[in-house]
Design a protein around this motif. Structure first.
Motif, short mmCIF file in Angstrom:
data_model
loop_
_atom_site.label_atom_id
_atom_site.label_comp_id
_atom_site.label_asym_id
_atom_site.label_seq_id
_atom_site.Cartn_x
_atom_site.Cartn_y
_atom_site.Cartn_z
N ASN A 1 23.36 -54.49 -58.55
CA ASN A 1 24.46 -55.09 -59.08
C ASN A 1 25.32 -53.66 -59.75
OD1 ASN A 1 23.50 -57.72 -58.76
ND2 ASN A 1 22.42 -57.37 -60.63
N THR A 2 24.91 -52.63 -59.64
CA THR A 2 25.41 -51.57 -60.40
C THR A 2 25.84 -50.36 -59.51
OG1 THR A 2 24.57 -52.30 -62.58
CG2 THR A 2 25.55 -50.09 -62.63
N VAL A 3 24.77 -49.73 -58.97
CA VAL A 3 25.24 -48.64 -58.23
C VAL A 3 26.03 -48.59 -56.97
CG1 VAL A 3 23.63 -46.90 -56.54
CG2 VAL A 3 22.64 -48.02 -58.75
N PHE A 4 26.84 -47.75 -56.80
CA PHE A 4 27.68 -47.68 -55.80
C PHE A 4 27.04 -47.73 -54.42
CE2 PHE A 4 30.63 -45.33 -52.78
CZ PHE A 4 31.71 -46.11 -52.84
N LEU A 5 27.50 -48.76 -53.62
CA LEU A 5 26.95 -49.08 -52.45
C LEU A 5 25.65 -49.18 -52.56
CD1 LEU A 5 28.94 -46.54 -50.14
CD2 LEU A 5 29.51 -48.92 -50.38
N GLY A 6 25.04 -49.71 -53.73
CA GLY A 6 23.58 -49.97 -53.71
C GLY A 6 23.20 -50.96 -52.93
N GLN A 7 24.06 -52.29 -53.02
CA GLN A 7 23.66 -53.59 -52.55
C GLN A 7 23.64 -53.33 -50.59
OE1 GLN A 7 26.19 -56.94 -53.35
NE2 GLN A 7 24.85 -58.50 -52.40
N PHE A 8 24.53 -52.25 -50.33
CA PHE A 8 24.59 -52.05 -48.96
C PHE A 8 23.36 -51.48 -48.51
CE2 PHE A 8 25.98 -49.13 -45.66
CZ PHE A 8 26.41 -50.04 -44.72
N VAL A 9 23.33 -50.33 -49.28
CA VAL A 9 21.83 -49.37 -48.82
C VAL A 9 20.65 -50.25 -49.13
CG1 VAL A 9 20.69 -47.54 -49.60
CG2 VAL A 9 23.07 -47.17 -49.61
N ARG A 10 20.43 -50.95 -49.97
CA ARG A 10 19.13 -52.00 -50.19
C ARG A 10 19.34 -53.00 -48.91
NH1 ARG A 10 17.55 -56.90 -54.03
NH2 ARG A 10 15.53 -56.88 -53.52
N GLY A 11 20.38 -53.44 -48.54
CA GLY A 11 20.49 -54.55 -47.47
C GLY A 11 20.06 -53.88 -46.14
N MET A 12 20.53 -52.50 -45.81
CA MET A 12 20.24 -51.77 -44.65
C MET A 12 18.70 -51.48 -44.74
SD MET A 12 23.18 -48.97 -44.17
CE MET A 12 22.11 -48.39 -42.81
N HIS A 13 18.23 -51.18 -45.69
CA HIS A 13 16.58 -50.93 -45.74
C HIS A 13 15.86 -52.25 -45.52
CE1 HIS A 13 13.55 -48.28 -46.95
NE2 HIS A 13 13.00 -49.17 -47.44
N ARG A 14 16.34 -53.34 -46.36
CA ARG A 14 15.55 -54.40 -46.31
C ARG A 14 15.53 -55.33 -44.78
NH1 ARG A 14 16.99 -59.90 -50.00
NH2 ARG A 14 15.18 -61.32 -49.19
N TRP A 15 16.77 -55.37 -44.33
CA TRP A 15 16.87 -55.82 -42.93
C TRP A 15 16.39 -54.78 -41.88
CZ3 TRP A 15 17.10 -60.94 -42.71
CH2 TRP A 15 17.52 -61.64 -43.61
N GLY A 16 16.58 -53.61 -42.22
CA GLY A 16 16.16 -52.64 -41.35
C GLY A 16 14.73 -52.72 -41.11
N SER A 17 13.67 -53.01 -42.01
CA SER A 17 12.43 -53.08 -41.91
C SER A 17 12.14 -54.15 -40.70
CB SER A 17 11.83 -53.37 -43.22
OG SER A 17 12.23 -54.56 -43.67
N THR A 18 12.75 -55.39 -41.16
CA THR A 18 12.69 -56.32 -40.21
C THR A 18 12.89 -55.99 -38.57
OG1 THR A 18 12.96 -58.05 -41.92
CG2 THR A 18 13.10 -58.86 -39.55
N VAL A 19 14.08 -55.22 -38.42
CA VAL A 19 14.73 -54.74 -37.21
C VAL A 19 13.48 -53.75 -36.54
CG1 VAL A 19 16.25 -53.43 -36.10
CG2 VAL A 19 17.07 -55.41 -37.62
#
Length: 267
Positions: A111-129
């Protein structure tokens, strides 16, 4: 005293003559920048001799019939590198604190870190990929018969990499430390505990004790961030070396052409 004439400069060290029509022989800033880059590369190569290994790794024969199925290994490697880069950025803000710090750090990243949601989404969905790509790559190797002689060791390394990828996904699932992550990990550790012989010891090792707690989260974090990525990186190096040394196999539907001389000999 008379000065001795300077020795002649070898032709290999002489500057190339200017090409006709290129700014009347005058070099542009881009030309100077290109020469500077070439000089740096030559300086590094003279001291490290990396040209030979790089040429051996990059320039090799590719069998006829190679198609897009052969890119699954490279895609898996790219997914691992993406996970490593995004994981480093997430680790800068994450706190493995079971008393609410882990969950709050995830909320802060999202919610606060700049591009934090984007980076976390890449890491989260990247694990599945990455998990999907590993299974597809292993399936391609199996159905194409690329596990046979002389590539048995590379197949074994690939199987270990598959297991480590699953361990990475399992240990990372607990790190948000919310209700879903907590109880899903409890179920997973209990399933491991039902294994023969080593099952109970493995469960105690993962829990870091008889019960889930702060030490469990710290152990999962250490395994996820240090132990498993180091093993994957080392095994990937060995895997790529064997791929470059042994080469890739041709698709099973392509048959090698028989040498006419051998036909005469057999006849």
């Amino acid at each position: 005293m008379p000065k001795l004439p300077a020795p002649p400069v070898p032709s290999a060290l002489k500057a190339p003559p200017p090409r006709p029509g290129d700014a009347n022989g005058k070099k542009t800033p881009l030309d100077h920048a290109a020469e500077a880059g070439t000089t740096v590369v030559d300086w590094v190569d003279e001291r490290t001799s990396l040209t030979g290994p790089a040429r051996w790794l990059m320039f090799r024969k590719v069998p006829k019939g190679t198609n897009w199925f052969y890119t699954l290994g490279s895609a898996t490697l790219f997914a691992f590198l993406s996970q490593a880069v995004t994981g480093v950025f997430l680790a800068m803000y994450y706190r493995p604190d079971a008393a609410g710090g882990a969950y709050e750090s995830i909320r802060f990243i999202t919610n606060t870190v700049f591009l934090g949601q984007f980076v976390r989404g890449m890491h989260r969905w990247g694990s599945t990929v990455m998990v999907v790509l590993v299974f597809l790559h292993m399936g391609r190797v199996f159905f194409f018969g690329a596990y046979k002689y002389p590539r048995e060791l590379n197949w074994v390394i690939g199987v270990v990499l598959l297991i480590l990828t699953m361990v990475m996904a399992f240990t990372g699932y607990l790190l948000p430390f919310d209700q879903r992550a907590y109880w899903a990990t409890v179920v997973g550790v209990n399933i491991n505990g039902t294994g023969p012989l080593l099952g109970p010891y493995l469960s105690d090792f993962l829990r870091a004790g008889p019960e889930f707690g702060a030490t469990t989260l710290s152990r999962f974090y250490a395994i996820h961030m240090l132990l498993v990525p180091g093993l994957i990186a080392a095994l990937l190096g060995a895997h790529l070396y064997l791929v470059a040394k042994l080469g890739t196999t041709a698709p099973p539907w392509l048959k090698a052409k028989q040498d006419p001389e051998l036909r005469k000999t057999e006849a």
